[in-house]
Motif scaffolding. Structure first.
Motif, PDB file in Angstrom:
ATOM      1  N   ALA A 144      19.310  19.939 -21.736  1.00  0.00           N
ATOM      2  CA  ALA A 144      19.211  20.637 -20.455  1.00  0.00           C
ATOM      3  C   ALA A 144      19.724  19.716 -19.361  1.00  0.00           C
ATOM      4  O   ALA A 144      19.631  18.493 -19.459  1.00  0.00           O
ATOM      5  N   ILE A 145      20.283  20.335 -18.329  1.00  0.00           N
ATOM      6  CA  ILE A 145      20.813  19.580 -17.202  1.00  0.00           C
ATOM      7  C   ILE A 145      20.429  20.289 -15.909  1.00  0.00           C
ATOM      8  O   ILE A 145      20.283  21.519 -15.892  1.00  0.00           O
ATOM      9  N   GLY A 146      20.239  19.522 -14.851  1.00  0.00           N
ATOM     10  CA  GLY A 146      19.855  20.148 -13.599  1.00  0.00           C
ATOM     11  C   GLY A 146      19.834  19.164 -12.450  1.00  0.00           C
ATOM     12  O   GLY A 146      20.448  18.104 -12.500  1.00  0.00           O
ATOM     13  N   GLY A 147      19.125  19.530 -11.413  1.00  0.00           N
ATOM     14  CA  GLY A 147      19.025  18.699 -10.214  1.00  0.00           C
ATOM     15  C   GLY A 147      17.632  18.810  -9.634  1.00  0.00           C
ATOM     16  O   GLY A 147      16.818  19.638 -10.048  1.00  0.00           O
ATOM     17  N   GLY A 148      17.364  17.956  -8.663  1.00  0.00           N
ATOM     18  CA  GLY A 148      16.036  17.976  -8.074  1.00  0.00           C
ATOM     19  C   GLY A 148      15.948  17.138  -6.812  1.00  0.00           C
ATOM     20  O   GLY A 148      16.957  16.679  -6.267  1.00  0.00           O
ATOM     21  N   ILE A 149      14.733  16.941  -6.369  1.00  0.00           N
ATOM     22  CA  ILE A 149      14.433  16.176  -5.163  1.00  0.00           C
ATOM     23  C   ILE A 149      13.416  15.098  -5.511  1.00  0.00           C
ATOM     24  O   ILE A 149      12.455  15.354  -6.253  1.00  0.00           O
ATOM     25  N   ARG A 150      13.639  13.894  -4.999  1.00  0.00           N
ATOM     26  CA  ARG A 150      12.662  12.806  -5.152  1.00  0.00           C
ATOM     27  C   ARG A 150      12.243  12.316  -3.776  1.00  0.00           C
ATOM     28  O   ARG A 150      13.070  12.087  -2.903  1.00  0.00           O
ATOM     29  N   LYS A 151      10.931  12.129  -3.638  1.00  0.00           N
ATOM     30  CA  LYS A 151      10.364  11.577  -2.410  1.00  0.00           C
ATOM     31  C   LYS A 151       9.608  10.303  -2.774  1.00  0.00           C
ATOM     32  O   LYS A 151       8.800  10.296  -3.706  1.00  0.00           O
ATOM     33  N   ILE A 152       9.891   9.217  -2.049  1.00  0.00           N
ATOM     34  CA  ILE A 152       9.242   7.933  -2.283  1.00  0.00           C
ATOM     35  C   ILE A 152       8.566   7.488  -0.996  1.00  0.00           C
ATOM     36  O   ILE A 152       9.222   7.328   0.040  1.00  0.00           O
ATOM     37  N   ASP A 153       7.249   7.309  -1.045  1.00  0.00           N
ATOM     38  CA  ASP A 153       6.492   6.750   0.073  1.00  0.00           C
ATOM     39  C   ASP A 153       6.165   5.304  -0.276  1.00  0.00           C
ATOM     40  O   ASP A 153       5.441   5.041  -1.238  1.00  0.00           O
ATOM     41  N   ARG A 154       6.684   4.380   0.512  1.00  0.00           N
ATOM     42  CA  ARG A 154       6.552   2.950   0.203  1.00  0.00           C
ATOM     43  C   ARG A 154       5.852   2.236   1.352  1.00  0.00           C
ATOM     44  O   ARG A 154       6.303   2.287   2.502  1.00  0.00           O
ATOM     45  N   ILE A 155       4.733   1.560   1.033  1.00  0.00           N
ATOM     46  CA  ILE A 155       3.948   0.876   2.055  1.00  0.00           C
ATOM     47  C   ILE A 155       3.667  -0.555   1.611  1.00  0.00           C
ATOM     48  O   ILE A 155       3.267  -0.796   0.471  1.00  0.00           O
ATOM     49  N   ARG A 156       3.869  -1.508   2.521  1.00  0.00           N
ATOM     50  CA  ARG A 156       3.480  -2.905   2.331  1.00  0.00           C
ATOM     51  C   ARG A 156       2.673  -3.322   3.547  1.00  0.00           C
ATOM     52  O   ARG A 156       3.112  -3.124   4.678  1.00  0.00           O
ATOM     53  N   ASN A 157       1.502  -3.880   3.325  1.00  0.00           N
ATOM     54  CA  ASN A 157       0.708  -4.296   4.476  1.00  0.00           C
ATOM     55  C   ASN A 157      -0.190  -5.478   4.142  1.00  0.00           C
ATOM     56  O   ASN A 157      -0.453  -5.778   2.978  1.00  0.00           O
ATOM     57  N   SER A 158      -0.643  -6.137   5.182  1.00  0.00           N
ATOM     58  CA  SER A 158      -1.559  -7.265   5.045  1.00  0.00           C
ATOM     59  C   SER A 158      -2.309  -7.434   6.358  1.00  0.00           C
ATOM     60  O   SER A 158      -1.741  -7.228   7.436  1.00  0.00           O
ATOM     61  N   SER A 159      -3.594  -7.770   6.248  1.00  0.00           N
ATOM     62  CA  SER A 159      -4.397  -7.978   7.442  1.00  0.00           C
ATOM     63  C   SER A 159      -5.483  -9.002   7.141  1.00  0.00           C
ATOM     64  O   SER A 159      -6.283  -8.812   6.227  1.00  0.00           O
ATOM     65  N   LYS A 160      -5.490 -10.086   7.896  1.00  0.00           N
ATOM     66  CA  LYS A 160      -6.514 -11.107   7.737  1.00  0.00           C
ATOM     67  C   LYS A 160      -6.575 -11.962   8.988  1.00  0.00           C
ATOM     68  O   LYS A 160      -5.563 -12.278   9.612  1.00  0.00           O
ATOM     69  N   ASP A 161      -7.779 -12.319   9.355  1.00  0.00           N
ATOM     70  CA  ASP A 161      -8.001 -13.150  10.542  1.00  0.00           C
ATOM     71  C   ASP A 161      -7.185 -12.602  11.720  1.00  0.00           C
ATOM     72  O   ASP A 161      -7.417 -11.497  12.165  1.00  0.00           O
ATOM     73  N   ASN A 162      -6.207 -13.399  12.195  1.00  0.00           N
ATOM     74  CA  ASN A 162      -5.416 -12.983  13.349  1.00  0.00           C
ATOM     75  C   ASN A 162      -4.001 -12.566  12.959  1.00  0.00           C
ATOM     76  O   ASN A 162      -3.077 -12.667  13.760  1.00  0.00           O
TER      77      ASN A 162
END
Length: 310
Positions: A144-162
């Motif tokens: 089978a062959i076809g097409g589609g949609i991809r959604k990527i939510d990418r998050i990088r974070n850091s929190s410490k002291d100041n």
């Protein structure tokens, strides 16, 4: 000879009857238990950048393996020759780390340091919606062959002291889909899938680092802030390959064992962050633009899945 002709005629008739039977549409829904190894692009970028440097080595990443539970549904209508599938997966890493070996010279003496570097918290969500066609009723689900949609939510974070930093990229784009199901027995089949995708989207970035130092003579402080230009995009170009062995039992239940490999090359477009800094040590202000290199991102691992067919 006549008997052989009769047998051949009967076999041809049965084969024709088999392919002329109506196959009702099916709806399959299930969940996977995937032992995934996640290699974020920031780590592969750091490792690649370190390779040309003498005496500087980035070692293997640790604490980057996690069990995740992607879920999916698949609709198939073999009579009309098409299918539809949706899948969602999410992986998060906290405190993934690696060792850095550093060899350098001070006063004609060779020094060696090893220290641990921690990645920021990493999260990636993949959504995919595919529409595919079976090329010929005679070969059923072999290709089978076809097409589609991809959604990527990418998050990088850091929190410490100041210190606080967060990067968020919401990427969306098309993909090409290839699928194959090869029956081994009536209940057992070998399944292949390949998605080729290109997804891109706006990148938001925030960074603030402030420090206060105390000395007998008084206090001093430093402040660093990074502001994105608002036009930067994050781009993911890659593929997701899947192979599995699926067993059907009690007509409406499936168990599968497989391997999934999701590779993407990540890059920035129109990256031009502004870095502002201040130090009260000498009462100085600083300003510069940042440039970041690109990197590959991989999510891979073995899984088992369970699904129900309606």
């Amino acid at each position: 000879m006549k008997k052989l002709k009769n047998i051949i005629t009967i076999l041809l008739f049965l084969n024709s009857a088999l392919f002329s039977q109506s196959s009702k549409p099916t709806f399959e829904t299930g969940i996977k238990a995937l032992r995934a190894q996640f290699i974020p692009f920031e780590y592969s970028r750091d490792k690649t950048d370190a390779i040309p440097l003498w005496g500087y080595k980035v070692n293997d990443l640790r604490s980057n393996t996690k069990t995740i539970n992607p879920f999916f549904f698949i609709y198939k209508n073999l009579d009309k020759g098409f299918g539809l599938e949706f899948e969602y997966s999410k992986i998060q890493l906290e405190r993934a780390n690696y060792d850095i070996d550093n060899i350098y010279r001070v006063n004609n003496t060779t020094q060696y340091d090893r220290y641990k570097e921690y990645l920021r918290n990493n999260e990636r969500n993949d959504y995919k919606l595919n529409f595919f066609f079976y090329l010929s009723p005679a070969i059923k689900e072999y290709f089978a062959i076809g097409g589609g949609i991809r959604k990527i939510d990418r998050i990088r974070n850091s929190s410490k002291d100041n210190f606080t930093a967060e990067e968020k990229i919401i990427a969306l784009g098309p993909q090409i889909v290839l699928k194959s199901k090869i029956p081994i027995t009536d209940q057992l089949s070998l399944n292949f899938g390949l998605d080729l995708y290109h997804a891109q989207g706006k990148r938001d970035y925030y960074y603030l680092d402030s420090n206060l130092y105390y000395f007998p003579s008084g206090a001093a402080s430093t402040l660093t802030s990074i502001k994105g230009n608002g036009q930067t995009k994050g781009v993911f170009q890659g593929y997701e390959a899947n192979i599995s062995l699926k067993y059907n039992f009690l007509e409406n239940f499936n168990l599968a064992f497989g391997y999934n490999y999701n590779y993407s090359y990540f890059k920035y477009e129109d990256l031009n962050d502004s870095i502002y800094s201040y130090s009260s040590f000498r009462n100085t202000f600083g300003y510069e633009n940042s440039k970041l290199s690109n990197g590959k991102e991989i999510i891979r691992g073995f899984y088992i899945s369970a699904s129900t067919v309606f």
